[in-house]
Structure formats: structure tokens, C-alpha cells
Design a protein around this motif. Structure first.
Motif, PDB file in Angstrom:
ATOM      1  N   ASP A  20      74.622  55.120 118.766  1.00 43.69           N
ATOM      2  CA  ASP A  20      74.813  55.726 117.446  1.00 43.69           C
ATOM      3  C   ASP A  20      76.076  55.234 116.746  1.00 43.69           C
ATOM      4  O   ASP A  20      76.517  55.816 115.766  1.00 43.69           O
ATOM      5  CB  ASP A  20      74.850  57.254 117.559  1.00 43.69           C
ATOM      6  N   CYS A  21      76.640  54.140 117.257  1.00 48.27           N
ATOM      7  CA  CYS A  21      77.831  53.551 116.636  1.00 48.27           C
ATOM      8  C   CYS A  21      77.729  52.037 116.700  1.00 48.27           C
ATOM      9  O   CYS A  21      77.548  51.479 117.791  1.00 48.27           O
ATOM     10  CB  CYS A  21      79.099  54.016 117.373  1.00 48.27           C
ATOM     11  N   PRO A  22      77.818  51.339 115.570  1.00 46.66           N
ATOM     12  CA  PRO A  22      77.802  49.873 115.629  1.00 46.66           C
ATOM     13  C   PRO A  22      79.003  49.366 116.422  1.00 46.66           C
ATOM     14  O   PRO A  22      80.101  49.933 116.340  1.00 46.66           O
ATOM     15  CB  PRO A  22      77.863  49.443 114.166  1.00 46.66           C
ATOM     16  N   LYS A  23      78.781  48.335 117.205  1.00 49.20           N
ATOM     17  CA  LYS A  23      79.807  47.835 118.120  1.00 49.20           C
ATOM     18  C   LYS A  23      81.154  47.565 117.449  1.00 49.20           C
ATOM     19  O   LYS A  23      82.203  47.907 118.004  1.00 49.20           O
ATOM     20  CB  LYS A  23      79.284  46.571 118.810  1.00 49.20           C
ATOM     21  N   PRO A  24      81.210  46.968 116.251  1.00 52.03           N
ATOM     22  CA  PRO A  24      82.509  46.689 115.631  1.00 52.03           C
ATOM     23  C   PRO A  24      83.309  47.931 115.240  1.00 52.03           C
ATOM     24  O   PRO A  24      84.487  47.830 114.922  1.00 52.03           O
ATOM     25  CB  PRO A  24      82.145  45.866 114.387  1.00 52.03           C
ATOM     26  N   LEU A  25      82.654  49.104 115.263  1.00 49.44           N
ATOM     27  CA  LEU A  25      83.379  50.335 114.944  1.00 49.44           C
ATOM     28  C   LEU A  25      83.894  51.051 116.186  1.00 49.44           C
ATOM     29  O   LEU A  25      84.555  52.090 116.069  1.00 49.44           O
ATOM     30  CB  LEU A  25      82.496  51.289 114.134  1.00 49.44           C
ATOM     31  N   LEU A  26      83.615  50.508 117.378  1.00 47.51           N
ATOM     32  CA  LEU A  26      84.216  51.068 118.580  1.00 47.51           C
ATOM     33  C   LEU A  26      85.724  50.876 118.505  1.00 47.51           C
ATOM     34  O   LEU A  26      86.214  49.865 117.992  1.00 47.51           O
ATOM     35  CB  LEU A  26      83.653  50.384 119.827  1.00 47.51           C
ATOM     36  N   LYS A  27      86.462  51.848 119.028  1.00 48.79           N
ATOM     37  CA  LYS A  27      87.904  51.881 118.766  1.00 48.79           C
ATOM     38  C   LYS A  27      88.746  51.339 119.912  1.00 48.79           C
ATOM     39  O   LYS A  27      88.469  51.586 121.087  1.00 48.79           O
ATOM     40  CB  LYS A  27      88.331  53.312 118.442  1.00 48.79           C
ATOM     41  N   VAL A  28      89.782  50.591 119.528  1.00 47.14           N
ATOM     42  CA  VAL A  28      90.842  50.159 120.426  1.00 47.14           C
ATOM     43  C   VAL A  28      92.142  50.694 119.847  1.00 47.14           C
ATOM     44  O   VAL A  28      92.438  50.480 118.673  1.00 47.14           O
ATOM     45  CB  VAL A  28      90.898  48.619 120.547  1.00 47.14           C
ATOM     46  N   ALA A  29      92.888  51.432 120.657  1.00 49.81           N
ATOM     47  CA  ALA A  29      94.121  52.073 120.197  1.00 49.81           C
ATOM     48  C   ALA A  29      93.857  52.970 118.989  1.00 49.81           C
ATOM     49  O   ALA A  29      94.663  53.057 118.068  1.00 49.81           O
ATOM     50  CB  ALA A  29      95.188  51.033 119.877  1.00 49.81           C
ATOM     51  N   GLY A  30      92.691  53.597 118.987  1.00 51.56           N
ATOM     52  CA  GLY A  30      92.359  54.545 117.930  1.00 51.56           C
ATOM     53  C   GLY A  30      91.886  53.925 116.635  1.00 51.56           C
ATOM     54  O   GLY A  30      91.643  54.641 115.658  1.00 51.56           O
TER      55      GLY A  30
END
Length: 244
Positions: A20-30
Motif C-alpha cells: 500500500d506504499c510505492p517503494k520510493p515513498l518508503l522512509k529512510v531517516a524519516g
């Protein structure tokens, strides 16, 4: 210079995070992966950005909108029938990347699912006999054999980076050092228009290898932080070492 961020992949290996989240929107350091790229591009003065998307692409547009909050202008190349693979997606977006008054101007392409501290101000001039320059990294554990071999140092007017001619690994002596393609590259439009492509869905790897075999591909070693965020485990490890 224009830049394109590739954001159309489904991210199968990242499931269930990408359900339910496109991969580029996954978070690193928030911060979403793609936002890290946009901030660094803006800092380098690269403000004309094209983003392609397919899986849950509307969420990317909802989050990034027109890019004005980062001082950039974002346009979208929508792959409404499904992802077209890397080369296919770039070819579809060419009308947004190539200006009529500068039809030969190179453009930058960045994978939306890598994390790096790469400084986008360090872009070498393309040698006249090269169609593209790709940035290379030391082989990670998931690609120990690498992708390309360094051949010889190429001529370049930008001495801040060493630029090398590349060769494909095929039929080359094994004693040469192999490196992995980082997902960051500078292309002349001719790289994609010099050959006729019947299929809309087109991977990038065969085109890069063909260009390397024709001695029209150069490479630069990327030094610093780089991670291919391809699995939940890599994302977790990255978040342990990158401070919020």
C-alpha cells in the motif's frame, strides 16, 4: 540540466511494505527515499525533474505535487498500463526530457529506490565518443560478480572525477575489476533514439551492455554512502546507520 527519477517499479521484494506504499515513498531517516534525491538535486541547482510512476503512482503525486516546496518543478510520466521497465519508461518520458532547442543535451537519471549521499554537483562532461556515463560502486553482497569492467581512463574536461571507458563483462578477462551499476547515470538522448525498439516494455541492462561493447559507455566510481534498498532487511539496516 534536467533529471529523471525512476519510480515506477512494483517493489515485489519489498512486500508487504509496498502493498500500500510505492517503494520510493518508503522512509529512510524519516524521509521518503525519493525526497532525499529531490533535496540533493535542488541543492545542486537541478530543478527541472521528471518522475515516472505506475504502481500507486497517485500517492507519489499526492506527496510531491509540483515540487515547489523544494524549489523544483516536477512533471510526471504516467505509465497507466503498468511499468514499462527502465529503458521503456525513459523512452516514454523523452518528450519531457528533451528540449527542441537543445535536442542533444544530456540528462541525469536516478533510481528512486537507492539511497546515496552522492553530490549531484559532481557531474562530468560526457566524452564526445560516449552516449552515457554511469556511476559505479563496489559490489554489494547481493551482486558480488558486478556488472561492468573498467577499461581505460577516458578523456574528460571535468577533472574532479576520473572517467573510464567501460566494457561489458561478457568475453572479458576475469582479472579486470568488476563494479556494480549504482542506478545513477547521465545519458545523451541518442542513447535511447539510436536504435529502433519495437517493444514498449524495455529493460535497460541490454542497452547498457551493447553500448559498452561498442565502447560508447563511460563510468565514474561513486565514493560514499550508497544502498540499493531492495529488501525490508536492507531498509532496516539502513535506518540503523542513517540518523534522523
Amino acid at each position: 540540466m534536467k533529471a529523471m527519477i525512476l519510480a515506477a517499479g512494483r517493489g515485489e521484494r519489498m512486500r508487504p511494505l509496498t502493498d500500500d506504499c510505492p517503494k520510493p515513498l518508503l522512509k529512510v531517516a524519516g524521509i521518503p527515499l525519493i525526497e532525499h534525491h529531490i533535496v540533493k538535486l535542488a541543492q545542486a541547482g537541478i530543478t527541472d525533474i521528471v518522475i515516472n510512476h505506475a504502481w500507486l503512482g497517485y500517492k507519489i503525486e499526492e506527496y510531491l505535487q509540483d515540487g515547489s516546496q523544494w524549489g523544483v518543478s516536477i512533471r510526471y510520466s504516467r505509465e497507466t498500463q503498468g511499468a514499462l521497465e527502465t529503458a521503456g519508461g525513459i523512452i516514454k518520458a523523452l518528450p519531457l526530457l528533451v528540449e527542441k532547442d537543445e535536442p542533444n543535451a544530456p540528462f541525469l537519471v536516478v533510481n528512486g529506490d537507492v539511497y546515496t549521499d552522492f553530490d549531484f554537483t559532481h557531474i562530468p562532461l560526457l566524452p564526445s565518443d560516449c552516449l552515457a556515463n554511469i556511476w559505479l560502486v563496489a559490489n554489494p553482497e547481493h551482486n558480488l560478480k558486478g556488472d561492468f569492467l573498467l577499461a581505460e581512463e577516458a578523456s574528460t574536461l571535468n577533472k574532479s572525477n576520473k572517467v573510464y571507458n567501460l566494457t561489458s563483462k561478457e568475453n572479458q578477462p576475469l582479472q579486470h575489476q568488476a563494479y556494480t551499476f549504482s542506478g545513477i547515470a547521465l545519458y545523451k538522448p541518442e542513447f535511447f533514439t539510436a536504435h529502433s525498439h519495437d517493444a514498449a516494455i524495455l529493460p535497460l541492462g541490454p542497452l547498457l551492455r551493447e553500448t559498452a561493447e561498442n565502447l560508447e559507455l563511460s563510468g565514474t566510481i561513486l565514493k560514499g554512502q550508497w544502498t540499493d534498498v531492495g529488501t525490508p532487511e536492507r531498509l532496516n539496516e539502513l535506518n540503523k546507520i542513517i540518523p534522523c
